[in-house]
Design a protein around this motif. Sequence first.
Motif, PDB file in Angstrom:
ATOM      1  N   ARG A  79       9.034  71.677  63.621  1.00 21.81           N
ATOM      2  CA  ARG A  79       8.245  72.513  64.542  1.00 21.81           C
ATOM      3  C   ARG A  79       8.362  73.960  64.082  1.00 21.81           C
ATOM      4  NH1 ARG A  79       9.100  74.946  69.879  1.00 21.81           N
ATOM      5  NH2 ARG A  79       7.160  74.779  71.043  1.00 21.81           N
ATOM      6  N   ALA A 126       5.729  80.293  65.653  1.00 24.50           N
ATOM      7  CA  ALA A 126       4.389  79.866  66.066  1.00 24.50           C
ATOM      8  C   ALA A 126       3.499  81.045  66.455  1.00 24.50           C
ATOM      9  CB  ALA A 126       4.503  78.883  67.221  1.00 24.50           C
ATOM     10  N   GLU A 127       4.114  82.052  67.060  1.00 28.45           N
ATOM     11  CA  GLU A 127       3.317  83.185  67.530  1.00 28.45           C
ATOM     12  C   GLU A 127       2.623  83.911  66.378  1.00 28.45           C
ATOM     13  OE1 GLU A 127       3.091  84.022  70.871  1.00 28.45           O
ATOM     14  OE2 GLU A 127       4.289  82.238  71.335  1.00 28.45           O
ATOM     15  N   ASP A 155      -4.585  80.552  64.304  1.00 32.48           N
ATOM     16  CA  ASP A 155      -5.098  79.371  64.981  1.00 32.48           C
ATOM     17  C   ASP A 155      -5.358  78.243  63.990  1.00 32.48           C
ATOM     18  OD1 ASP A 155      -4.925  80.447  67.454  1.00 32.48           O
ATOM     19  OD2 ASP A 155      -7.072  80.297  67.938  1.00 32.48           O
ATOM     20  N   TRP A 212      -2.127  76.788  62.753  1.00 44.09           N
ATOM     21  CA  TRP A 212      -1.476  76.058  63.850  1.00 44.09           C
ATOM     22  C   TRP A 212      -2.149  74.692  64.032  1.00 44.09           C
ATOM     23  CZ3 TRP A 212       2.755  75.486  66.389  1.00 44.09           C
ATOM     24  CH2 TRP A 212       2.777  74.826  67.617  1.00 44.09           C
ATOM     25  N   LEU A 262      -0.455  71.092  63.666  1.00 40.45           N
ATOM     26  CA  LEU A 262      -0.406  70.254  64.852  1.00 40.45           C
ATOM     27  C   LEU A 262      -1.139  68.934  64.665  1.00 40.45           C
ATOM     28  CD1 LEU A 262       0.686  70.475  67.722  1.00 40.45           C
ATOM     29  CD2 LEU A 262      -1.500  71.474  68.416  1.00 40.45           C
ATOM     30  N   PHE A 263      -2.274  69.007  64.013  1.00 41.55           N
ATOM     31  CA  PHE A 263      -3.146  67.831  64.025  1.00 41.55           C
ATOM     32  C   PHE A 263      -3.258  67.098  62.692  1.00 41.55           C
ATOM     33  CE2 PHE A 263      -5.130  70.608  67.372  1.00 41.55           C
ATOM     34  CZ  PHE A 263      -4.708  69.848  68.447  1.00 41.55           C
ATOM     35  N   TYR A 318      15.622  57.303  67.401  1.00 40.97           N
ATOM     36  CA  TYR A 318      14.602  57.590  66.390  1.00 40.97           C
ATOM     37  C   TYR A 318      15.279  57.604  65.024  1.00 40.97           C
ATOM     38  CZ  TYR A 318      11.233  59.022  69.973  1.00 40.97           C
ATOM     39  OH  TYR A 318      10.362  59.044  71.042  1.00 40.97           O
ATOM     40  N   MET A 336      12.319  74.362  77.796  1.00 46.04           N
ATOM     41  CA  MET A 336      11.462  74.023  76.660  1.00 46.04           C
ATOM     42  C   MET A 336      10.385  73.008  77.016  1.00 46.04           C
ATOM     43  SD  MET A 336      12.061  75.853  74.078  1.00 46.04           S
ATOM     44  CE  MET A 336      11.105  74.966  72.858  1.00 46.04           C
ATOM     45  N   GLU A 381       2.282  69.425  72.811  1.00 39.83           N
ATOM     46  CA  GLU A 381       2.244  70.597  71.933  1.00 39.83           C
ATOM     47  C   GLU A 381       0.822  71.136  71.790  1.00 39.83           C
ATOM     48  OE1 GLU A 381       4.329  72.781  71.232  1.00 39.83           O
ATOM     49  OE2 GLU A 381       5.236  72.394  69.277  1.00 39.83           O
ATOM     50  N   ASP A 382      -0.156  70.335  72.175  1.00 41.06           N
ATOM     51  CA  ASP A 382      -1.553  70.799  72.119  1.00 41.06           C
ATOM     52  C   ASP A 382      -1.930  71.604  73.361  1.00 41.06           C
ATOM     53  OD1 ASP A 382      -1.550  68.792  73.963  1.00 41.06           O
ATOM     54  OD2 ASP A 382      -3.059  67.539  72.965  1.00 41.06           O
ATOM     55  N   TRP A 388       9.245  60.891  74.902  1.00 43.47           N
ATOM     56  CA  TRP A 388       8.870  62.249  74.475  1.00 43.47           C
ATOM     57  C   TRP A 388      10.093  63.166  74.479  1.00 43.47           C
ATOM     58  CZ3 TRP A 388       5.262  65.417  72.543  1.00 43.47           C
ATOM     59  CH2 TRP A 388       5.128  66.736  72.993  1.00 43.47           C
ATOM     60  N   TRP A 394      12.215  64.857  71.098  1.00 45.32           N
ATOM     61  CA  TRP A 394      12.571  66.247  70.800  1.00 45.32           C
ATOM     62  C   TRP A 394      14.071  66.422  70.606  1.00 45.32           C
ATOM     63  CZ3 TRP A 394       9.210  69.381  68.933  1.00 45.32           C
ATOM     64  CH2 TRP A 394       7.852  69.176  69.238  1.00 45.32           C
ATOM     65  N   ASP A 439       9.431  80.618  74.564  1.00 38.10           N
ATOM     66  CA  ASP A 439       8.893  79.396  73.949  1.00 38.10           C
ATOM     67  C   ASP A 439       8.954  78.253  74.952  1.00 38.10           C
ATOM     68  OD1 ASP A 439       7.852  77.675  72.072  1.00 38.10           O
ATOM     69  OD2 ASP A 439       9.706  77.480  70.902  1.00 38.10           O
ATOM     70  N   PHE A 440       7.992  77.396  74.877  1.00 39.12           N
ATOM     71  CA  PHE A 440       8.058  76.074  75.524  1.00 39.12           C
ATOM     72  C   PHE A 440       7.007  75.206  74.859  1.00 39.12           C
ATOM     73  CE2 PHE A 440       5.227  78.675  78.188  1.00 39.12           C
ATOM     74  CZ  PHE A 440       4.090  77.889  78.263  1.00 39.12           C
ATOM     75  N   LEU A 441       7.146  73.925  74.988  1.00 39.62           N
ATOM     76  CA  LEU A 441       6.211  73.015  74.316  1.00 39.62           C
ATOM     77  C   LEU A 441       4.803  73.243  74.866  1.00 39.62           C
ATOM     78  CD1 LEU A 441       8.302  69.708  74.219  1.00 39.62           C
ATOM     79  CD2 LEU A 441       8.017  71.426  72.414  1.00 39.62           C
ATOM     80  N   GLY A 442       3.883  73.516  73.965  1.00 40.82           N
ATOM     81  CA  GLY A 442       2.501  73.737  74.368  1.00 40.82           C
ATOM     82  C   GLY A 442       2.124  75.202  74.445  1.00 40.82           C
ATOM     83  N   LYS A 443       3.118  76.086  74.404  1.00 46.14           N
ATOM     84  CA  LYS A 443       2.848  77.526  74.614  1.00 46.14           C
ATOM     85  C   LYS A 443       1.863  78.089  73.580  1.00 46.14           C
ATOM     86  CE  LYS A 443       5.354  81.967  74.724  1.00 46.14           C
ATOM     87  NZ  LYS A 443       4.788  82.707  75.826  1.00 46.14           N
ATOM     88  N   ARG A 444       2.150  77.779  72.309  1.00 42.16           N
ATOM     89  CA  ARG A 444       1.286  78.336  71.266  1.00 42.16           C
ATOM     90  C   ARG A 444      -0.164  77.862  71.420  1.00 42.16           C
ATOM     91  NH1 ARG A 444      -2.019  79.943  68.845  1.00 42.16           N
ATOM     92  NH2 ARG A 444      -2.248  80.614  66.691  1.00 42.16           N
ATOM     93  N   SER A 445      -0.310  76.596  71.782  1.00 45.52           N
ATOM     94  CA  SER A 445      -1.681  76.066  71.866  1.00 45.52           C
ATOM     95  C   SER A 445      -2.464  76.682  73.008  1.00 45.52           C
ATOM     96  CB  SER A 445      -1.646  74.538  72.027  1.00 45.52           C
ATOM     97  OG  SER A 445      -1.268  73.939  70.814  1.00 45.52           O
ATOM     98  N   GLN A 487      -2.643  79.605  73.569  1.00 42.19           N
ATOM     99  CA  GLN A 487      -3.217  80.866  73.082  1.00 42.19           C
ATOM    100  C   GLN A 487      -4.334  80.635  72.076  1.00 42.19           C
ATOM    101  OE1 GLN A 487       0.409  82.513  71.630  1.00 42.19           O
ATOM    102  NE2 GLN A 487       1.305  82.514  73.677  1.00 42.19           N
ATOM    103  N   ARG A 488      -4.622  79.372  71.782  1.00 45.42           N
ATOM    104  CA  ARG A 488      -5.725  79.107  70.848  1.00 45.42           C
ATOM    105  C   ARG A 488      -7.025  79.593  71.468  1.00 45.42           C
ATOM    106  NH1 ARG A 488      -6.462  73.399  70.366  1.00 45.42           N
ATOM    107  NH2 ARG A 488      -7.940  73.830  68.688  1.00 45.42           N
ATOM    108  N   SER A 489      -7.967  79.981  70.601  1.00 46.98           N
ATOM    109  CA  SER A 489      -9.230  80.513  71.120  1.00 46.98           C
ATOM    110  C   SER A 489      -9.917  79.458  71.990  1.00 46.98           C
ATOM    111  CB  SER A 489     -10.134  80.913  69.952  1.00 46.98           C
ATOM    112  OG  SER A 489     -10.291  79.820  69.075  1.00 46.98           O
TER     113      SER A 489
END
Lengths: 202, 97, 1001
Positions: free
Chosen positions: B27, B31-32, B36, B39, B43-44, B66, C694, C716-717, C749, C753, C898-904, C906-908
């Motif tokens: 991960r 990330a900041e 886009d 990222w 991610l995908f 795991y 997180m 994360e999305d 999940w 992590w 930070d937390f899971l999904g935070k960055r996404s 901010q996606r446009s």
Amino acid sequence: MVETYQRRTALAHLGLVGRAAAGKGGAGVVMSEAGHRTIINIRGNAQDPAFAAAVKSATGVDLPAKANTVAGTGARQILWLGPNEWWVTGADGEADALVEALRGAFTGQHATACDVSESRAVLSLKGPKTREVLARGVSLDLHPKVFGIGQCAQTGLSRCNVLLHQVGEGPHFEIYVLKSFSDYLWRWLEQIAGDFDLGIEA
Amino acid sequence: MLVIPCPYCGPRDEHEFSYAREGHIARPTNAEQISDADWAQDLFMRKNPKGVHYERWMHAKGCRRYFNVARDTVTHEIYAVYEMGQPAPDVKKESGR
Amino acid sequence: MSNQANRLGTGGRIDRSKPLRFTFDGKSYYGYQGDTLASALLANGVVLVGRSFKYHRPRGILSAGAEEPNALIQLGTGNRTEPNLRATQIELYDGLVAESQNRWPSLANDMGAVNSLFHRLFPSGFYYKTFMWPKSFWMKYELIIRRMAGLGKSPTEPDPDRYDKLYAHCDALVVGSGPAGLAAALAAGRAGARVILVDEQQEFGGSLLHDRQAVIDGKPAADWVASAVAELAAMPEVTLLPRTVAFAYYDHNAVSCMERVTDHLAPNSPDFAKQPRQRLWRIRAKDIILATGAIERPLVYLDNDRPGCMLASAAQTFVNRYGAMPGKRAVVMTNNDSAYRAALDLADAGVAVPAIVDLREDPQGELVAAAKQRGIDVLAGHAVTRVSGKLAVSGVEVMRLSPDAKAVNGPARSISCDLVMSSSGWQPTVHLFSQSRGKLRWEPGILAFVPDKQLPGQNSHSVGAAAGIFNTDACLADGHAAGAMAANAAGCTGSSGDAPTASSEPAAGDLRAVWYVPSSAPVGRQGKHFIDYQNDVTAADVMLAHREGYRSVEHLKRYTTMGMATDQGKTSNVNALALMAELRGVSVPEVGTTTFRPPYTPVTIGAFSGIDKGDFLDPIRKTPLHSWHEQHGAPFETVGQWHRAWYYPKPGESMHDAVNREVKAVRTSVGIVDASTLGKIDIQGPDAAWFLNMVYTNAWSKLEPGKCRYGLMLGEDGMVMDDGVTSRISENHFHMTTTTGGAARVMAWLEDWLQCEWLDKKVYLTSVTEQWAVIGVSGPLASKLMAEVAPELPLDDATFPHLSFRDGVVAGVNSRIYRITFTGEATYEINVAPSYAMHVWRALMQAGEKYGITPYGTEAMHVLRAEKGFIIVGQETDGTTTPQDLGMDWIVSKQKPDFLGKRSLQRSDTGRPDRKHLVGLLTDNPNEVLPEGAQIVAELKDKPPMEMIGHVTSSYWSPNCGRSIAMALVKNGRNRHGETVYMPYDGKVVRAKIGAPKFLD
């Protein structure tokens, strides 16, 4: 506290006591529901001697380090679940004291104890046809040369996740299963066992 | 129906496991600062190799751990299983393929 | 029993003291115990047994085994009827009822046979060329074609029989029990290996069961088989499975077998019901010894499908093993020596054999000499050029073959006969090896494919005829060696003993490759050269495919449908490939081999399902209170595998009535709900709070022990994944709840992590979903009720406020009580040990009676939460929904680094203003309850297409609002409050106004 007779096992609704009293069959396989028991899930570092020592001091049983094995005798046993996870079993009613003892012994370590006694039903299958019945739902090789007394395995049985433990000769297996699945699993096993001279014990 | 050697419980049938995802994708910690587009890539987008694939499985009906598997996507040969946190072995080199 | 016209007086493995009556197409016949339907029909002189798939040509029995493409039978009646079974594999039992297929009104007078007259209209690629235009018509054509080309009929009633399936393990799985298989099983078994020996036939022995010559270890073959089987049966680690076909060879040495347990018994016989009908064996073997034998190929000659045209070895089998004469006068055509043995055996049994037509110029050897000595006319360098007779063979025409085998010439000689036996050599039965993804190699010496390289991870050894070895003594040695090796590899230390040895056999002469036997007429005229009998593919079709450019095996197969019938081309694949190779002027392997896929022969769906049908199809998870709900008439709603009480109708109440009553009770008095199915996870460790920070969008560090907080979990999305309330038990100990349906997913999940990404963090998770039963008590009178059942519990809001928990005693039982709400009313969620849940529930019901306590189900719960605008993950969200879309920005921390999904988030795209937002919808007509999933349009048009701007996610009748309420996801919905939108459905248009997704304060 409330009277213990108000307590119900997971399969209380099946009337197994009455059916056992009718006493039919049993030469092939005998099924029963084991009563309430204490199961404490413990987590910790198996490689850390302090953890093993703590477990030993709180339970009196050596931590089984070998995969798929069980240590201890009688009610007090430790079953291997994974590289950092075990079940400590005990007689019914010991849960709070055991958790306390374990947490006390774990002081200063990253190790935990969690009571899961009430989450599982324990089904017992014994008799010469037990392996035949289990082979209908377990993909593991249960041949006596491969899976013997004192061995356990978490696996699938029918469509349920279970812990399988060969507790004795006969052969005699105990199956730990989440209570919500126990009604399904019992009826499934009973249907299979119907072809193998099934008897029911209370 | 594969036999997958769980590094903890030993060899078990495939139905005891669930496939998790491609392995060795950390991960991002920054990330900041990532665009886009990058990222989205992180991610995908995943490899889909013909041959050795380093991937993550979970022993769902067993120890619930795991672990990593190096598997040939053509032959289903499993070259190696190894614990999380360990580097990917060069199985092609080691097995002489 | 008398009147079996073609039954030999002696010989064979049938029991003449046990006559069995059966019917075929309504007519009664007798056969004997040990017969197959095919042998019994032949013994009665019945040679016409079916009609072909496409041309409705009259067909007879071609083979004596699994490869049969013609004699497909509808067996049994009523709910036990089963189509497309091979007569050669149906064991005869008393009272058996069989019918031919694909004919109307009768087998001898079949209307569909007109297809034959129009055969020029049915070339290969016919369907593609004709029926694909216009495209939309295909569905209609298909229906008609299926009726015309249909095989048997499916039963219309449920299957009355039961089935069994199991797992099995062994050191050596031996498939096939001919000489190689038996020798392998003996060698492995003697050494102490765990052996499973399967054979698709009712008796072990394979080819030895019709071998009159072989002497093994000094005994006639059949006697040696008996002693070998007896020895194996006495070994405790050997499992013998006759009537069991190994039909699939999967990855990592997994083989599936189907045992026909009672198929050989009459359904009304006493033993039939005592056992399952069939049993599926899922076997994992360390070594798999494939002793599957070989299948004889027919020659491709003109009208080679007339009833009475048969494989040479099949005729031999019928005579030797079943004492049934497939004809009285046989002409043999061959390109190899093995058919001579068959001819001699038939002659010995009293069948006239006027001629052996040998495609070879100069056949030599012991067998040829023996045939000549018997007075059989050996016509070397000749070919059968014509078969006369329509419903049965009446004779053949024989001509001289040109040296290049491309033409015939000279005078035609007619020979009268009622049986034509042909042999084009033997193809090892490589199906299982091929299924295991092993590669085949062309062996020119035997004109056949043999197993070559196997896939890594698979461990099989093909032995005997399956490996192209046709000498009995060599087969025994080969099998023995493989069996000993398998035992040794498994760590067995016992002695395998000596390999059995067989008497010497005449050396086999060379084969001659003649893949198309010419006739005096051009190909495709005056008759047909069949290659694939079951799918009616002829040599002319292969030639057409070649002319039209479909020349690789994959094209050839799909264009002609060659090998695509249920027989998978067992008798036809090599003939077709070799003919194509000849046309292209390349070697056979250059054309390729087809891939064999499971199953080797068809398997019933019943065997796959075993007992797992009906109630056992999928586990039903029940809460500890399930039987109470059942006793109180609740229907159940399936949530994942759980069955949750849906509503509790009183006598005379509809669902609507019951739900309204339950919903009102919670708002006005007190309701009680079984919420045990909620996922629960115990989280412990010094990094537990960090971990929650997180995985949830909001902040957790400052939550005090004893307090609870609602949390939203994102992928994360950035999309909403789950939600629930988590409580802090102590500094490093939390109790998380998840949605019922999301419990397992969330657990995996979180573990993912911790185990894969944050290995240095000290947190342990344990699922405690079922450690606690949860009883929710909700409503304005809930605290009054609680005061009675939990007298020691402080209930005032100051000491036990909303979003906190206390340990206490409820109805005498140690409990943990949470003050959280999903109804909007004051709620106590009582967590107790499942073993006491029934007691506590009953105590609450009893104490609550005077308050009108009302049990409510999931439906009322949904209405109650919707009235208050609470979302359900998976209903208001669909994996493309962010917290902002839901108007839940308030729960997304702006401070946390930070937390899971935070960055996404901010996606446009996730910041787009025109995303779909959660809104409330109020229909103009308050009595109209919208269907969930209804599409929403802003601009109504006369007909589609209209721009769809969203859909209804939840919709109910709200008794507390006195009208319908709905929630929806609508494009830019938050900025459309007050606008009217339209939902056209079911031929009407419903109007509604957008508003806030909350209907009751």
